[in-house]
Every structure is written in structure tokens, then in C-alpha cells.
Design an enzyme around this catalytic site. Structure first.
Site, PDB file in Angstrom:
ATOM      1  CG  ASP A 170      -5.139   0.189   1.138  1.00 40.95           C
ATOM      2  OD1 ASP A 170      -4.405   0.408   0.160  1.00 40.95           O
ATOM      3  OD2 ASP A 170      -6.325   0.582   1.196  1.00 40.95           O
ATOM      4  N   GLY A 171      -2.791  -2.691   3.884  1.00 37.94           N
ATOM      5  CA  GLY A 171      -2.197  -3.108   5.149  1.00 37.94           C
ATOM      6  C   GLY A 171      -0.685  -3.150   5.094  1.00 37.94           C
ATOM      7  CD  GLU A 220      -8.660   3.131  10.577  1.00 34.16           C
ATOM      8  OE1 GLU A 220      -7.860   2.208  10.848  1.00 34.16           O
ATOM      9  OE2 GLU A 220      -9.071   3.351   9.429  1.00 34.16           O
TER      10      GLU A 220
END
EC number: 2.7.1.23
Length: 275
Positions: A68-69, A137
Site C-alpha cells: 500500500d505504501g 488520511e
């Protein structure tokens, strides 16, 4: 083939990931023009193209190899992100739908045409200056470990809450399965345009998570003197803020775009990842 140009960008510190990139290049280089991101190309000993320039080169989608990073870093480099297809070489991977053993077959299918889903992002402003755009986020936390901060959150001109807490997370639906979920927030379908506000270890029990419309303008102000906080955006970049600083969050005009895999169901995928 319908697709003429693709990009590829990978996490570069793990040999098995670079090996997967080599496999993809060997399989598809003779059939489609592949632009390799500069850091990845350096490891491979070849000429590279910055991710932020791939759109002007005519690239139609980017294959992100990692976790994901890696996906978040690739998206952050583009003002108007190209569609991303994530190959999961990480651990959990909510943003990477394709397992390594399925990579070649999936890319083969995608090259004949694909659809993608738009995922809302959030622009972050500090004292009127834009900092970054968040895909997952924005977390605001104390600058000192084990210290609480005091702050006010406004939605438009309305005070949502005055909090004393370890921090607060503002998550997109895409990010609702990340830090916000760990802090007790709800999981939001990516089809819902909303922002989740999740207090982190609040002092008062009445400070609860909120789901607010995505077109809301959110303002955050620290309300205790001599205390500083840190804004962390997608866990990638951070900025310090102090008492008189004003943080504003607004829905971005430029969404993230994720290639749809035909057999992917959001609810089933989340359940599978969490079990």
C-alpha cells in the site's frame, strides 16, 4: 492491443520485488511500451522516467509493485493521478488487489482494456498554503510522545467538537480501512463520498467518530498554548503545527484512480483481508 503505453514503479529494497519487475518487463516489453519509474530503473540499470512525467509521455496506467505504501507514494507524485494497478508484494494490502502469482495473467487482461474507480482525495492546507493531497488520511498527533493535545474541529462554521486526545484522524473512504479503522472508526465503502473523523484515545467519552459529507470544509486549530502537533499525510510526509496555525481540509478536484479487477468485491475483499 488496446493499451499502448504503461508505467511501472516498484519498491526497490527487496530482491523479490525487483525480480517480479524483471519478469513483467521480460513478458511484456516486446508488446507494449513500458516506462520504468526512475528509482526502479536505477536498480535495474536502465533509463527511467519520473512518475510525475508519465502522463505527458502518454502512459495510460501505472503498475505499482509493492504494498500500500508504494501505491500511496506513486499517487502522491502525480497532481492528476493515472490509474493504478497494484501488485501485492507486501503484507495486508488493501490498495493492491493482485497477488504475485496472478500478476502476468491480470496485466495481460488489462492490456486489452480496463475500467477504473475514482477514489476521493483531500487537499491539506496550512495557513492558506497547500501542503499535500491525501489519498488515505490526515493524522494530527502530539509532537511529543505520550502527551495529549487540545484542539477544535469545525465543519464549515460549525464547531464539531473540542477535543483533548492523543490526536485525530481524518480519513477518506479509501483510508477508512487503515489508521482510522485501528483507532475505532467505521469502514466506509469507496462508493460513498465522505470523510471520517476519528479521535485517537480521547479524554472524554463523548468524543466519538463522525462521518461527514465530502464537500465539507474542515478546519482544525490547536487550543492549548505551548503545545505543538504534527500533521502526517498518508504516513509519508509530516509537518509541525503550533497554537496560531490553521489547518484546512478540502475535497480535491483530482481523485485517485484504481484499476477494477472483474472479480473484486469491496466487502468480500475487506473481510478476506481482516480474517
Amino acid at each position: 492491443m488496446a493499451i499502448k503505453k504503461i508505467g511501472i514503479s516498484a519498491r526497490c529494497d527487496r530482491p523479490e520485488i525487483i525480480g517480479k519487475v524483471r519478469e513483467i518487463l521480460a513478458h511484456f516489453s516486446s508488446r507494449v511500451q513500458i516506462f520504468v519509474a526512475t528509482p526502479t530503473a536505477e536498480v535495474l540499470g536502465m533509463e527511467g522516467t519520473p512518475v510525475e512525467r508519465m502522463r505527458e509521455e502518454g502512459v495510460e496506467l501505472i503498475i505499482s509493485v509493492g504494498g500500500d505504501g508504494t501505491v500511496l507514494r506513486n499517487i502522491a507524485k502525480m497532481k492528476d493521478p493515472l490509474p493504478i494497478l497494484g501488485i501485492n508484494m507486501g503484507t495486508l494490502g488493501f490498495l493492491v488487489d493482485v497477488e504475485p502469482e496472478d500478476a502476468l495473467e491480470t496485466i495481460e487482461e488489462v492490456l486489452y482494456g480496463f475500467s477504473y474507480s475514482d477514489r476521493m482525495r483531500v487537499d491539506v492546507f496550512l495557513n492558506g498554503e497547500m501542503l499535500e493531497t491525501a489519498t488515505n488520511e490526515i493524522a494530527i498527533m502530539s509532537a511529543k510522545p505520550a502527551k495529549i493535545i487540545q484542539f477544535e474541529v469545525y465543519v464549515g462554521d460549525c464547531l464539531l467538537d473540542s477535543m483533548r486526545a492523543d490526536g485525530v484522524v481524518f480519513a477518506t473512504p479509501t483510508g477508512s480501512t487503515a489508521y482510522a479503522m485501528s483507532a475505532g472508526g467505521p469502514i466506509i465503502s469507496p462508493r460513498v463520498n465522505a470523510i471520517v473523523v476519528v479521535p485517537v484515545a480521547p479524554f472524554k467519552l463523548s468524543s466519538r467518530p463522525w462521518v461527514i459529507p465530502s464537500d465539507s470544509e474542515i478546519t482544525i486549530r490547536l487550543s492549548a498554548p505551548k503545545k505543538e502537533a504534527v500533521i502526517a499525510i498518508d504516513g509519508q510526509k509530516s509537518y509541525r503545527i503550533k497554537l496560531d496555525d490553521v489547518v484546512k481540509l478540502k475535497k480535491s478536484r483530482f481523485p485517485a484512480r484504481f484499476v477494477r479487477i472483474s472479480d473484486t468485491c469491496f466487502y468480500e475483499r475487506v473481510q478476506r483481508k481482516l480474517t
